[in-house]
Design an enzyme around this catalytic site. Structure first.
Site, PDB file in Angstrom:
ATOM      1  N   LYS A   1     124.446 -29.785 -69.848  1.00 54.68           N
ATOM      2  CA  LYS A   1     125.604 -29.877 -70.752  1.00 54.68           C
ATOM      3  C   LYS A   1     125.883 -28.607 -71.556  1.00 54.68           C
ATOM      4  O   LYS A   1     127.039 -28.296 -71.825  1.00 54.68           O
ATOM      5  CB  LYS A   1     125.412 -31.047 -71.729  1.00 54.68           C
ATOM      6  CG  LYS A   1     125.568 -32.416 -71.081  1.00 54.68           C
ATOM      7  CD  LYS A   1     125.459 -33.517 -72.121  1.00 54.68           C
ATOM      8  CE  LYS A   1     125.606 -34.885 -71.491  1.00 54.68           C
ATOM      9  NZ  LYS A   1     125.568 -35.971 -72.459  1.00 54.68           N
TER      10      LYS A   1
ATOM     11  N   ASP B   1     131.258 -37.576 -75.664  1.00 57.34           N
ATOM     12  CA  ASP B   1     130.127 -38.408 -76.116  1.00 57.34           C
ATOM     13  C   ASP B   1     130.324 -38.893 -77.562  1.00 57.34           C
ATOM     14  O   ASP B   1     130.181 -40.092 -77.846  1.00 57.34           O
ATOM     15  CB  ASP B   1     128.801 -37.632 -76.025  1.00 57.34           C
ATOM     16  CG  ASP B   1     128.267 -37.558 -74.603  1.00 57.34           C
ATOM     17  OD1 ASP B   1     128.563 -38.464 -73.804  1.00 57.34           O
ATOM     18  OD2 ASP B   1     127.553 -36.592 -74.286  1.00 57.34           O
TER      19      ASP B   1
HETATM   20  P1  NAP Z   1     117.397 -35.266 -75.856  1.00 53.14           P
HETATM   21  O1  NAP Z   1     118.387 -34.206 -76.122  1.00 53.14           O
HETATM   22  O2  NAP Z   1     116.254 -34.967 -74.948  1.00 53.14           O
HETATM   23  O3  NAP Z   1     116.784 -35.723 -77.296  1.00 53.14           O
HETATM   24  C1  NAP Z   1     115.761 -36.678 -77.374  1.00 53.14           C
HETATM   25  C2  NAP Z   1     115.454 -36.995 -78.846  1.00 53.14           C
HETATM   26  O4  NAP Z   1     114.503 -38.071 -78.875  1.00 53.14           O
HETATM   27  C3  NAP Z   1     114.867 -35.843 -79.607  1.00 53.14           C
HETATM   28  O5  NAP Z   1     115.287 -35.917 -80.938  1.00 53.14           O
HETATM   29  C4  NAP Z   1     113.360 -36.123 -79.498  1.00 53.14           C
HETATM   30  O6  NAP Z   1     112.618 -35.620 -80.580  1.00 53.14           O
HETATM   31  C5  NAP Z   1     113.347 -37.624 -79.580  1.00 53.14           C
HETATM   32  N1  NAP Z   1     112.161 -38.201 -78.935  1.00 53.14           N
HETATM   33  C6  NAP Z   1     111.825 -38.154 -77.612  1.00 53.14           C
HETATM   34  N2  NAP Z   1     110.684 -38.836 -77.391  1.00 53.14           N
HETATM   35  C7  NAP Z   1     110.268 -39.315 -78.598  1.00 53.14           C
HETATM   36  C8  NAP Z   1     109.163 -40.075 -79.027  1.00 53.14           C
HETATM   37  N3  NAP Z   1     108.227 -40.515 -78.167  1.00 53.14           N
HETATM   38  N4  NAP Z   1     109.047 -40.369 -80.345  1.00 53.14           N
HETATM   39  C9  NAP Z   1     109.963 -39.943 -81.219  1.00 53.14           C
HETATM   40  N5  NAP Z   1     111.061 -39.213 -80.894  1.00 53.14           N
HETATM   41  C10 NAP Z   1     111.215 -38.894 -79.589  1.00 53.14           C
HETATM   42  O7  NAP Z   1     118.066 -36.578 -75.273  1.00 53.14           O
HETATM   43  P2  NAP Z   1     119.564 -37.118 -75.498  1.00 53.14           P
HETATM   44  O8  NAP Z   1     120.459 -36.581 -74.456  1.00 53.14           O
HETATM   45  O9  NAP Z   1     119.931 -36.919 -76.928  1.00 53.14           O
HETATM   46  O10 NAP Z   1     119.377 -38.680 -75.167  1.00 53.14           O
HETATM   47  C11 NAP Z   1     118.632 -39.491 -76.053  1.00 53.14           C
HETATM   48  C12 NAP Z   1     118.746 -40.968 -75.669  1.00 53.14           C
HETATM   49  O11 NAP Z   1     120.085 -41.407 -75.757  1.00 53.14           O
HETATM   50  C13 NAP Z   1     118.285 -41.303 -74.249  1.00 53.14           C
HETATM   51  O12 NAP Z   1     117.638 -42.544 -74.286  1.00 53.14           O
HETATM   52  C14 NAP Z   1     119.592 -41.393 -73.474  1.00 53.14           C
HETATM   53  O13 NAP Z   1     119.478 -42.235 -72.351  1.00 53.14           O
HETATM   54  C15 NAP Z   1     120.490 -42.001 -74.534  1.00 53.14           C
HETATM   55  N6  NAP Z   1     121.936 -41.680 -74.329  1.00 53.14           N
HETATM   56  C16 NAP Z   1     122.812 -42.704 -74.206  1.00 53.14           C
HETATM   57  C17 NAP Z   1     124.174 -42.437 -74.067  1.00 53.14           C
HETATM   58  C18 NAP Z   1     125.142 -43.566 -73.944  1.00 53.14           C
HETATM   59  O14 NAP Z   1     126.294 -43.343 -73.597  1.00 53.14           O
HETATM   60  N7  NAP Z   1     124.739 -44.780 -74.243  1.00 53.14           N
HETATM   61  C19 NAP Z   1     124.628 -41.111 -74.046  1.00 53.14           C
HETATM   62  C20 NAP Z   1     123.698 -40.082 -74.175  1.00 53.14           C
HETATM   63  C21 NAP Z   1     122.348 -40.366 -74.328  1.00 53.14           C
HETATM   64  P3  NAP Z   1     111.905 -34.164 -80.548  1.00 53.14           P
HETATM   65  O15 NAP Z   1     112.947 -33.182 -80.988  1.00 53.14           O
HETATM   66  O16 NAP Z   1     110.802 -34.294 -81.510  1.00 53.14           O
HETATM   67  O17 NAP Z   1     111.439 -33.943 -79.134  1.00 53.14           O
END
Ligand code: NAP
Length: 269
Positions: free
Chosen positions: A66, A102
């Site tokens: 992205k 988003d």
């Molecule tokens: P990302 O950029 O990789 O960010 C992940 C976030 O989660 C970071 O803040 C990370 O913290 C935190 N994290 C990961 N593992 C963790 C753990 N075990 N304990 C605590 N914090 C943790 O991912 P993203 O693109 O933002 O996506 C995040 C989630 O949203 C995913 O589940 C994805 O499937 C969902 N999502 C849904 C939609 C929708 O349309 N419904 C759209 C986009 C994303 P750190 O900085 O400490 O690593």
């Protein structure tokens, strides 16, 4: 002439976007297809060339492309620029236009339920890509933000970014706290709960008038959402955000309203 769309990223096998968009094309009788094209970061230049040479009209962009996609664009919408990432690209007269749906998809998912954002207090759990898109969209609606993340300096970086855009944001480490008593909108954006695991802190003290949203949609109800419901909070999983970001991508590509109910049905199936 057949129109071609795709989702690019890695992995993309699990994406629900093809089912949602193809159902919408069929419902409107459009001669269009939507494919999954796995592309890794190191292959992005070749991937974009492939899409252009093969006449794709547009594509969605997912993890991990992205942010990198921006360097291939001719134009970018103001919201995508503020977020620093694109999830939708349109090809117009050979030029690549980038957009990000988003954050607006998240807003739309609540607006359609009558939610009024202005002057509300939101707490965002996580500070990754999804959190950033949502934070930018909420700040534009004068929502005050508190961003909590496992890695605190990333929460700080996002809060500073929001302040630089003219919004109000504070930050902290991902944990429970006094914030629970005053939150209006609680948004869970970490992967905790994807495997059905409990959150590591509880929501005791949360106001029952709060909305609690988990971006996860599989499982449909995470332990986090289930706990919020026991406190009387209104809850929503991530499927509606997925739906509306797709509908807004559709509007960006085709300049027409998307058939929301058809797309929702395809996602639920
Ligand atoms: P990302 O950029 O990789 O960010 C992940 C976030 O989660 C970071 O803040 C990370 O913290 C935190 N994290 C990961 N593992 C963790 C753990 N075990 N304990 C605590 N914090 C943790 O991912 P993203 O693109 O933002 O996506 C995040 C989630 O949203 C995913 O589940 C994805 O499937 C969902 N999502 C849904 C939609 C929708 O349309 N419904 C759209 C986009 C994303 P750190 O900085 O400490 O690593």
């Amino acid at each position: 002439m057949n129109m071609k769309y795709a989702i690019i990223g890695y992995p993309v096998e699990q994406s629900l976007s093809p089912a949602m968009h193809e159902a919408a094309f069929r419902a409107l009788g459009l001669d269009a297809e939507y494919q999954r094209i796995p592309i890794q970061m190191s292959d992005l230049a070749g991937g974009v060339e492939f899409l252009q040479q093969n006449g794709y009209n547009g594509w969605n962009v997912t993890y991990p492309l992205k942010e990198q996609m921006i360097s291939f664009l001719d134009t970018i919408t103001p919201i995508a620029l503020d977020i620093g990432a694109v999830n939708t690209v349109k090809v117009l007269d050979g030029s690549l236009q980038g957009h990000n749906t988003d954050g607006e998809g998240f807003i739309e998912s609540l607006s359609t339920k009558g939610y009024a954002f202005r002057n509300k207090k939101a707490v965002i759990l996580g500070a990754g890509g999804a959190a950033k898109a949502i934070a930018v969209a909420l700040a534009q609606r004068e929502v005050g933000l508190h961003i909590l993340n496992r890695t605190e300096h990333k929460a700080k970086r996002l809060a500073k970014h929001i302040s630089a855009l003219g919004g109000k944001a504070s930050w902290g480490i991902l944990d429970s706290g006094e914030w629970l008593k005053s939150v209006d909108l609680l948004i869970q954006t970490t992967p905790i709960g994807m495997k059905g695991e409990e959150y590591f802190f509880n929501l005791r003290g949360i106001n029952s008038s709060s909305w609690v949203i988990d971006l996860i949609y599989h499982p449909v109800v995470t332990p986090f959402l289930s706990e919020a419901a026991t406190y009387g909070c209104r809850t929503m999983n991530g499927l509606e955000m997925l739906l509306y970001q797709g509908a807004l991508a559709w509007r960006f590509w085709l300049n027409m309203e998307a058939p929301i109910s058809v797309m929702r049905k395809a996602l639920l199936e």
